[in-house]
Motif scaffolding. Structure first.
Motif, PDB file in Angstrom:
ATOM      1  N   MET A 124       0.777  -1.180  -0.118  1.00  0.00           N
ATOM      2  CA  MET A 124      -0.538  -0.332  -0.215  1.00  0.00           C
ATOM      3  C   MET A 124       0.919   1.066  -0.013  1.00  0.00           C
ATOM      4  N   LYS A 125       0.124   2.113  -1.151  1.00  0.00           N
ATOM      5  CA  LYS A 125       1.409   3.133  -0.944  1.00  0.00           C
ATOM      6  C   LYS A 125       0.524   4.306  -0.132  1.00  0.00           C
ATOM      7  N   ASN A 126       1.730   4.649   0.395  1.00  0.00           N
ATOM      8  CA  ASN A 126       1.520   6.260   1.161  1.00  0.00           C
ATOM      9  C   ASN A 126       1.685   7.890   0.674  1.00  0.00           C
ATOM     10  N   VAL A 127       0.479   7.961   0.208  1.00  0.00           N
ATOM     11  CA  VAL A 127      -0.212   9.175  -0.756  1.00  0.00           C
ATOM     12  C   VAL A 127      -0.465  10.644   0.278  1.00  0.00           C
ATOM     13  N   GLY A 128       0.531  11.586  -0.531  1.00  0.00           N
ATOM     14  CA  GLY A 128       0.177  12.964   0.211  1.00  0.00           C
ATOM     15  C   GLY A 128      -0.944  13.891  -0.719  1.00  0.00           C
ATOM     16  N   LEU A 129      -1.480  14.344  -0.371  1.00  0.00           N
ATOM     17  CA  LEU A 129      -2.386  14.830  -1.238  1.00  0.00           C
ATOM     18  C   LEU A 129      -2.617  16.083  -0.724  1.00  0.00           C
ATOM     19  N   TYR A 130      -2.594  17.226  -1.847  1.00  0.00           N
ATOM     20  CA  TYR A 130      -1.711  18.192  -2.382  1.00  0.00           C
ATOM     21  C   TYR A 130      -2.605  19.473  -2.658  1.00  0.00           C
ATOM     22  N   PHE A 131      -3.447  19.649  -1.860  1.00  0.00           N
ATOM     23  CA  PHE A 131      -4.587  20.375  -2.470  1.00  0.00           C
ATOM     24  C   PHE A 131      -4.834  22.048  -2.823  1.00  0.00           C
ATOM     25  N   GLY A 132      -5.220  22.188  -4.213  1.00  0.00           N
ATOM     26  CA  GLY A 132      -4.720  24.330  -4.522  1.00  0.00           C
ATOM     27  C   GLY A 132      -5.621  24.571  -5.210  1.00  0.00           C
TER      28      GLY A 132
ATOM     29  N   LEU B 117       6.040  23.027  -6.533  1.00  0.00           N
ATOM     30  CA  LEU B 117       7.185  21.837  -6.837  1.00  0.00           C
ATOM     31  C   LEU B 117       8.252  21.501  -5.076  1.00  0.00           C
ATOM     32  N   VAL B 118       8.597  22.320  -4.850  1.00  0.00           N
ATOM     33  CA  VAL B 118      10.040  22.687  -4.370  1.00  0.00           C
ATOM     34  C   VAL B 118       9.519  21.406  -2.331  1.00  0.00           C
ATOM     35  N   ILE B 119       7.881  21.902  -2.232  1.00  0.00           N
ATOM     36  CA  ILE B 119       7.294  22.057  -0.742  1.00  0.00           C
ATOM     37  C   ILE B 119       6.907  20.056  -1.313  1.00  0.00           C
ATOM     38  N   ALA B 120       6.358  19.868  -2.261  1.00  0.00           N
ATOM     39  CA  ALA B 120       6.163  18.892  -2.552  1.00  0.00           C
ATOM     40  C   ALA B 120       6.877  17.141  -2.868  1.00  0.00           C
TER      41      ALA B 120
ATOM     42  N   LEU C  11       6.297   9.835   3.154  1.00  0.00           N
ATOM     43  CA  LEU C  11       5.178   9.837   2.106  1.00  0.00           C
ATOM     44  C   LEU C  11       6.053   9.006   0.075  1.00  0.00           C
ATOM     45  N   ASP C  12       5.173   8.273  -0.685  1.00  0.00           N
ATOM     46  CA  ASP C  12       5.624   7.446  -1.656  1.00  0.00           C
ATOM     47  C   ASP C  12       5.454   8.174  -2.307  1.00  0.00           C
ATOM     48  N   GLU C  13       4.891   9.112  -3.050  1.00  0.00           N
ATOM     49  CA  GLU C  13       4.402   9.803  -4.129  1.00  0.00           C
ATOM     50  C   GLU C  13       3.026  10.783  -3.293  1.00  0.00           C
ATOM     51  N   VAL C  14       2.964  11.967  -3.827  1.00  0.00           N
ATOM     52  CA  VAL C  14       2.588  13.068  -3.603  1.00  0.00           C
ATOM     53  C   VAL C  14       1.149  13.493  -4.625  1.00  0.00           C
ATOM     54  N   TRP C  15       0.502  13.855  -4.649  1.00  0.00           N
ATOM     55  CA  TRP C  15      -0.751  14.469  -5.397  1.00  0.00           C
ATOM     56  C   TRP C  15      -1.273  15.882  -5.430  1.00  0.00           C
ATOM     57  N   PHE C  16      -1.285  16.441  -6.905  1.00  0.00           N
ATOM     58  CA  PHE C  16      -1.101  17.575  -6.380  1.00  0.00           C
ATOM     59  C   PHE C  16      -3.127  17.892  -6.943  1.00  0.00           C
ATOM     60  N   VAL C  17      -4.152  17.867  -6.263  1.00  0.00           N
ATOM     61  CA  VAL C  17      -5.437  17.986  -6.305  1.00  0.00           C
ATOM     62  C   VAL C  17      -5.766  19.239  -6.800  1.00  0.00           C
TER      63      VAL C  17
ATOM     64  N   GLN D  69       2.483  13.945  -8.815  1.00  0.00           N
ATOM     65  CA  GLN D  69       1.148  12.942 -10.393  1.00  0.00           C
ATOM     66  C   GLN D  69       0.136  14.091  -9.539  1.00  0.00           C
ATOM     67  N   PRO D  70      -0.377  14.700 -11.334  1.00  0.00           N
ATOM     68  CA  PRO D  70      -1.352  15.430 -11.117  1.00  0.00           C
ATOM     69  C   PRO D  70      -2.885  14.844 -10.889  1.00  0.00           C
ATOM     70  N   SER D  71      -3.878  15.143  -9.531  1.00  0.00           N
ATOM     71  CA  SER D  71      -4.950  14.513  -9.470  1.00  0.00           C
ATOM     72  C   SER D  71      -5.962  15.938 -10.408  1.00  0.00           C
ATOM     73  N   LYS D  72      -7.127  14.928 -10.891  1.00  0.00           N
ATOM     74  CA  LYS D  72      -8.689  15.968 -11.384  1.00  0.00           C
ATOM     75  C   LYS D  72      -9.446  14.842 -10.697  1.00  0.00           C
ATOM     76  N   ILE D  73      -9.547  14.473  -9.549  1.00  0.00           N
ATOM     77  CA  ILE D  73     -10.473  14.407  -8.963  1.00  0.00           C
ATOM     78  C   ILE D  73     -11.816  14.892  -8.108  1.00  0.00           C
ATOM     79  N   GLU D  74     -10.868  16.106  -8.401  1.00  0.00           N
ATOM     80  CA  GLU D  74     -12.223  17.245  -7.963  1.00  0.00           C
ATOM     81  C   GLU D  74     -13.317  17.669  -8.723  1.00  0.00           C
ATOM     82  N   PHE D  75     -12.321  17.160  -9.733  1.00  0.00           N
ATOM     83  CA  PHE D  75     -13.799  18.148 -11.164  1.00  0.00           C
ATOM     84  C   PHE D  75     -15.209  17.600 -11.580  1.00  0.00           C
TER      85      PHE D  75
END
Length: 194
Positions: free
Chosen positions: A1-9, A19-22, A31-37, A71-77
């Motif tokens: 299982m991956k630990n995914v950090g969700l970076y909302f904005g 990018l520097v923060i993520a 965290l294994d990945e960061v998703w830009f939500v 990763q980019p994420s359009k989950i909220e669209f």
């Protein structure tokens, strides 16, 4: 299982500070990945100055191409607006519960007003929060000091804002060094924020 950090904005536009923060979060925490939500509409912001969702998604996509752990994420669209973090988290858990363990990434300044978020108690009960520092007068006080689900990560302090970039670009200033090159090219070609 991956630990995914969700970076909302709204990422209007995404800039090198994001990018520097993520990247720091994914390299220097568990965290294994960061998703830009990419948020179509935050409950705390007006939609007037926002570019269309697909343009902001495209800029995030361009920015993270060379970073496999981002990763980019359009989950909220396709979720009801305005977008509330708790609703997105529930939706993500239903969709990806077997593969991913989700956490939030937020600036220290957001933590100060976190108690105003919809269902913040439920978020704290079920999700970890990774906090990055912001410049403030002395140590920032908040009511979640020492909470077991909140982890402060000593990330670089970035004082770049999308608002500043938009305003200065419109005023004819050179903001190119503040943006990933691919984002600058897209923004310039599309004549955004002029």
């Amino acid at each position: 299982m991956k630990n995914v950090g969700l970076y909302f904005g709204t990422f209007n536009p995404i800039h090198i500070g994001h990018l520097v923060i993520a990247n720091h979060m994914v390299e220097f925490s568990d965290l294994d990945e960061v998703w830009f939500v990419i948020t179509p509409q935050s409950p705390f912001k007006t939609k007037q100055s926002l570019l269309d969702d697909h343009h902001r998604y495209q800029m995030v996509f361009e920015a993270v191409q060379d970073y496999p752990k981002l990763q980019p994420s359009k989950i909220e669209f396709n979720l009801p607006q305005p977008n509330y973090t708790i609703d997105t988290l529930v939706h993500l858990d239903e969709k990806y519960t077997a593969e991913n363990n989700f956490s939030l990434i937020m600036g220290e300044d957001n933590l100060k007003s976190f108690h105003k978020w919809k269902n913040f108690e439920t978020i704290l009960e079920n999700y970890s929060i990774y906090v990055y520092p912001r410049i403030s007068e002395g140590k920032m006080k908040h009511k979640f000091e020492g909470h077991p689900k909140i982890q402060v990560v000593e990330a670089p302090i970035m004082e770049i804002s999308s608002t500043f970039i938009r305003k200065q670009h419109k005023a004819g200033k050179n903001v190119r060094p503040l943006l990933p090159e691919s984002v600058w090219k897209y923004m310039d070609e599309m004549n955004f924020y002029r």
